[in-house]
Scaffold this motif. Structure first.
Motif, PDB file in Angstrom:
ATOM      1  N   UNK A 181       0.934  -1.342  -0.082  1.00 24.72           N
ATOM      2  CA  UNK A 181       0.009   0.122   0.121  1.00 24.72           C
ATOM      3  C   UNK A 181       0.899   1.264   0.065  1.00 24.72           C
ATOM      4  N   UNK A 182       0.329   2.527  -0.433  1.00 30.67           N
ATOM      5  CA  UNK A 182       0.917   3.606  -0.608  1.00 30.67           C
ATOM      6  C   UNK A 182       0.168   4.383   0.307  1.00 30.67           C
ATOM      7  N   UNK A 183       0.755   4.949   1.462  1.00 30.26           N
ATOM      8  CA  UNK A 183      -0.173   5.721   2.521  1.00 30.26           C
ATOM      9  C   UNK A 183       0.257   7.384   2.277  1.00 30.26           C
ATOM     10  N   UNK A 184      -0.611   8.074   1.956  1.00 31.82           N
ATOM     11  CA  UNK A 184      -0.279   9.462   1.692  1.00 31.82           C
ATOM     12  C   UNK A 184      -0.830  10.382   2.618  1.00 31.82           C
ATOM     13  N   UNK A 185      -0.433  11.366   3.219  1.00 39.47           N
ATOM     14  CA  UNK A 185      -1.038  12.410   4.212  1.00 39.47           C
ATOM     15  C   UNK A 185      -0.789  13.689   3.722  1.00 39.47           C
ATOM     16  N   UNK A 186      -1.789  14.567   3.743  1.00 42.40           N
ATOM     17  CA  UNK A 186      -1.765  15.802   3.087  1.00 42.40           C
ATOM     18  C   UNK A 186      -1.996  16.994   4.113  1.00 42.40           C
ATOM     19  N   UNK A 187      -0.969  18.040   4.347  1.00 45.80           N
ATOM     20  CA  UNK A 187      -1.108  19.155   4.983  1.00 45.80           C
ATOM     21  C   UNK A 187      -1.353  20.433   4.081  1.00 45.80           C
ATOM     22  N   UNK A 188      -0.570  20.480   3.053  1.00 43.39           N
ATOM     23  CA  UNK A 188      -1.089  21.690   2.197  1.00 43.39           C
ATOM     24  C   UNK A 188      -1.210  21.463   0.853  1.00 43.39           C
ATOM     25  N   UNK A 189      -0.450  20.545   0.041  1.00 44.87           N
ATOM     26  CA  UNK A 189      -0.454  20.252  -1.368  1.00 44.87           C
ATOM     27  C   UNK A 189      -0.371  18.784  -1.498  1.00 44.87           C
ATOM     28  N   UNK A 190      -1.186  17.823  -2.175  1.00 44.05           N
ATOM     29  CA  UNK A 190      -1.003  16.742  -2.700  1.00 44.05           C
ATOM     30  C   UNK A 190      -2.098  16.497  -3.683  1.00 44.05           C
ATOM     31  N   UNK A 191      -1.735  16.012  -4.872  1.00 41.63           N
ATOM     32  CA  UNK A 191      -2.494  15.887  -5.830  1.00 41.63           C
ATOM     33  C   UNK A 191      -2.580  14.588  -6.476  1.00 41.63           C
ATOM     34  N   UNK A 192      -3.665  13.838  -7.008  1.00 40.25           N
ATOM     35  CA  UNK A 192      -3.640  12.659  -7.502  1.00 40.25           C
ATOM     36  C   UNK A 192      -4.516  12.303  -8.618  1.00 40.25           C
ATOM     37  N   UNK A 193      -4.161  11.466  -9.461  1.00 41.34           N
ATOM     38  CA  UNK A 193      -5.067  11.301 -10.592  1.00 41.34           C
ATOM     39  C   UNK A 193      -4.945   9.622 -10.906  1.00 41.34           C
ATOM     40  N   UNK A 194      -6.037   8.837 -11.071  1.00 46.79           N
ATOM     41  CA  UNK A 194      -5.991   7.605 -11.726  1.00 46.79           C
ATOM     42  C   UNK A 194      -6.455   7.412 -12.861  1.00 46.79           C
ATOM     43  N   UNK A 195      -5.497   6.680 -13.526  1.00 47.14           N
ATOM     44  CA  UNK A 195      -5.456   6.514 -15.068  1.00 47.14           C
ATOM     45  C   UNK A 195      -6.105   4.979 -15.151  1.00 47.14           C
ATOM     46  N   UNK A 196      -7.349   4.772 -15.921  1.00 47.98           N
ATOM     47  CA  UNK A 196      -7.534   3.680 -16.137  1.00 47.98           C
ATOM     48  C   UNK A 196      -8.382   3.495 -17.595  1.00 47.98           C
ATOM     49  N   UNK A 197      -8.726   2.426 -18.155  1.00 47.16           N
ATOM     50  CA  UNK A 197      -9.387   2.523 -19.490  1.00 47.16           C
ATOM     51  C   UNK A 197     -10.809   3.275 -19.469  1.00 47.16           C
ATOM     52  N   UNK A 198     -10.928   4.077 -20.541  1.00 43.79           N
ATOM     53  CA  UNK A 198     -10.205   4.375 -22.015  1.00 43.79           C
ATOM     54  C   UNK A 198      -9.140   5.262 -21.554  1.00 43.79           C
ATOM     55  N   UNK A 199      -7.982   4.796 -21.754  1.00 45.06           N
ATOM     56  CA  UNK A 199      -6.802   5.817 -21.524  1.00 45.06           C
ATOM     57  C   UNK A 199      -6.472   6.944 -22.769  1.00 45.06           C
ATOM     58  N   UNK A 200      -6.019   7.869 -22.387  1.00 48.11           N
ATOM     59  CA  UNK A 200      -6.025   9.065 -23.130  1.00 48.11           C
ATOM     60  C   UNK A 200      -4.482   9.684 -23.229  1.00 48.11           C
ATOM     61  N   UNK A 201      -4.347  10.680 -24.195  1.00 50.25           N
ATOM     62  CA  UNK A 201      -3.021  11.487 -24.304  1.00 50.25           C
ATOM     63  C   UNK A 201      -2.797  12.344 -22.860  1.00 50.25           C
ATOM     64  N   UNK A 202      -1.465  12.488 -22.754  1.00 47.20           N
ATOM     65  CA  UNK A 202      -1.247  13.378 -21.491  1.00 47.20           C
ATOM     66  C   UNK A 202       0.034  14.255 -21.995  1.00 47.20           C
ATOM     67  N   UNK A 203      -0.067  15.461 -21.538  1.00 48.33           N
ATOM     68  CA  UNK A 203       1.216  16.139 -21.501  1.00 48.33           C
ATOM     69  C   UNK A 203       1.592  16.890 -20.414  1.00 48.33           C
ATOM     70  N   UNK A 204       3.065  16.759 -20.226  1.00 49.58           N
ATOM     71  CA  UNK A 204       3.676  17.234 -19.130  1.00 49.58           C
ATOM     72  C   UNK A 204       3.742  18.757 -19.001  1.00 49.58           C
ATOM     73  N   UNK A 205       3.629  19.396 -17.863  1.00 50.75           N
ATOM     74  CA  UNK A 205       3.560  20.621 -17.586  1.00 50.75           C
ATOM     75  C   UNK A 205       5.046  21.350 -17.654  1.00 50.75           C
ATOM     76  N   UNK A 206       6.047  20.255 -17.340  1.00 51.06           N
ATOM     77  CA  UNK A 206       7.407  20.859 -16.986  1.00 51.06           C
ATOM     78  C   UNK A 206       8.305  20.588 -18.298  1.00 51.06           C
ATOM     79  N   UNK A 207       7.820  19.709 -19.155  1.00 47.53           N
ATOM     80  CA  UNK A 207       9.030  19.470 -20.294  1.00 47.53           C
ATOM     81  C   UNK A 207       8.001  19.155 -21.520  1.00 47.53           C
TER      82      UNK A 207
END
Lengths: 271, 271
Positions: A181-207
């Motif tokens: 398992x991955x345990x995540x705790x947030x005080x100020x900033x944590x974001x998440x996304x679950x990718x599953x079918x139907x999968x799409x394209x994605x573009x990085x913000x920094x590259x």
């Protein structure tokens, strides 16, 4: 401060795309140039890389961002030092043995008076507030539950309680894993996304990197990526709440403790 | 038992060729399949990889053996576990902070009753005899010399003395570095070779790989490789003596304490 990156997947998956984005923030698109590290779990084994050089310049980070190393769970961290010098031993993630497994942890934030957190058996190797807090957490869990790992519910409640105590000392955004398992705790900033079918394209913000997840997945894949800031510019990331603990397994949320629940539970106990 | 690999060079040099040979012994041409690790120093920075999987099978080891990461000093280790489970925290090399620098260490051998070695400030994270001995060495050096690093001569003498004490408990082949020098101590097996102009071809013993060092060096390069067993089949490696401490800097031997000298010195002190 620092930035965190985590992944939980139901099929071995590489972190190249996400790490390419994070890596840029380690000295190029962001100021987190005081080292980087990554723990990679697969089939219960965990291996790790720790590098106190800026991730944007590191030849080792270059390799990791371009080589497909398939993992079930990843915890990565790029550091902007506040407490503790820039060095190998102060580079996250940190690891300790508990209940027969190697637990790995990384922290974003700063904690007041962290060195007053009582420890006895679990000692830090470096001198960051982050590692001290980790040793304290492991020690508290060990004292509370003894030799046997508790249920997901009991452990999640304990972690939420401990993390809320640390949150009172400052900013405590945290990732912790045992390889399942991955345990995540947030005080100020944590974001998440679950990718599953139907999968799409994605573009990085920094590259200037675009991926078509359709080409690298099957319909059964479920992959969740958690990061301090969203790493892509064309997807909707969920923001964790202040004081929230969220637990992922095989890419899915398996436990979630919202701050109100914890407060209500604490109040119920007081009453 | 385990196998050690070290490198000291006067110009940043990669370890690909030698590590390709060592790596094969981690589960294919040798039985050292209980993990591998590498610490790489360059310009005083040290980064590290630790992987409890067999080096012969590890995708991470595959990368390291094929990617040119230029280093001044390398310490690598492939493990055949005796004391301590196969896990990340039991994977060499180990690191500790001393005199403001990150010291890295790996050990081949087995020590009787290592857990009786007194420690106070430097605690092991795992449960190997090797890490316990390292903590004891660092603690002894810290107690003996305080906050200031001693001269090469004083430190070499102290290390030789401590290593000879450990040798009384069993087999203690060891590599230790601060990023400037590489300290090697031999109980049973350590071999080394210094390559310099005119460079020649060399063939690995464990892999079908030949390198022509002329093509990857300049006339000024001096590169010493130290390994448990010679890694090439067509070069003459020097064997270290039982009880010998040899210190390398920039590829050259800068200090060497032979067991007879140490014994004579100890006898002189007694007299």
């Amino acid at each position: 401060m620092c930035e965190l990156l985590g992944m939980s997947a139901n099929v071995p998956t590489d972190i190249c795309f996400s790490f390419s984005g994070l890596r840029a923030r380690g000295g190029r698109t962001g100021p987190h140039k005081d080292g980087w590290g990554m723990a990679m779990y697969r089939d219960g084994d965990v291996w790790a890389v720790h590098d106190p050089r800026p991730s944007a310049d590191s030849d080792m980070a270059e390799i990791i961002s371009h080589t497909s190393l398939k993992c079930d769970i990843v915890i990565s961290h790029i550091r902007q030092a506040n407490v503790g010098a820039v060095s190998l031993l102060n580079t996250h993630p940190f690891s300790r043995l508990l209940w027969g497994k190697t637990w790995t942890y990384a922290h974003n934030g700063q904690l007041d008076d962290a060195f007053s957190l009582p420890i006895n058996h679990y000692h830090p190797l470096g001198n960051t507030d982050s590692e001290r807090a980790f040793c304290w957490i492991v020690e508290q869990l060990s004292q509370r539950f003894g030799e046997v790992e508790p249920s997901l519910e009991a452990l999640s409640n304990a972690l939420s309680e401990l993390a809320l105590q640390l949150k009172q000392r400052g900013v405590f955004n945290m990732m912790l894993s045992d390889g399942i398992r991955l345990y995540c705790f947030c005080t100020t900033k944590l974001h998440w996304i679950t990718r599953r079918a139907p999968f799409k394209k994605a573009s990085l913000s920094d590259e200037d990197v675009v991926i078509d997840f359709k080409e690298v997945t099957t319909d059964k894949d479920v992959v969740t990526v958690i990061a301090t800031q969203p790493l892509t510019q064309d997807e909707v990331w969920q923001q964790m709440q202040e004081g929230e603990l969220c637990v992922f397994e095989g890419g899915e949320v398996v436990s979630q403790i919202l701050p109100t629940e914890q407060v209500e539970e604490q109040q119920a106990r007081v009453n």
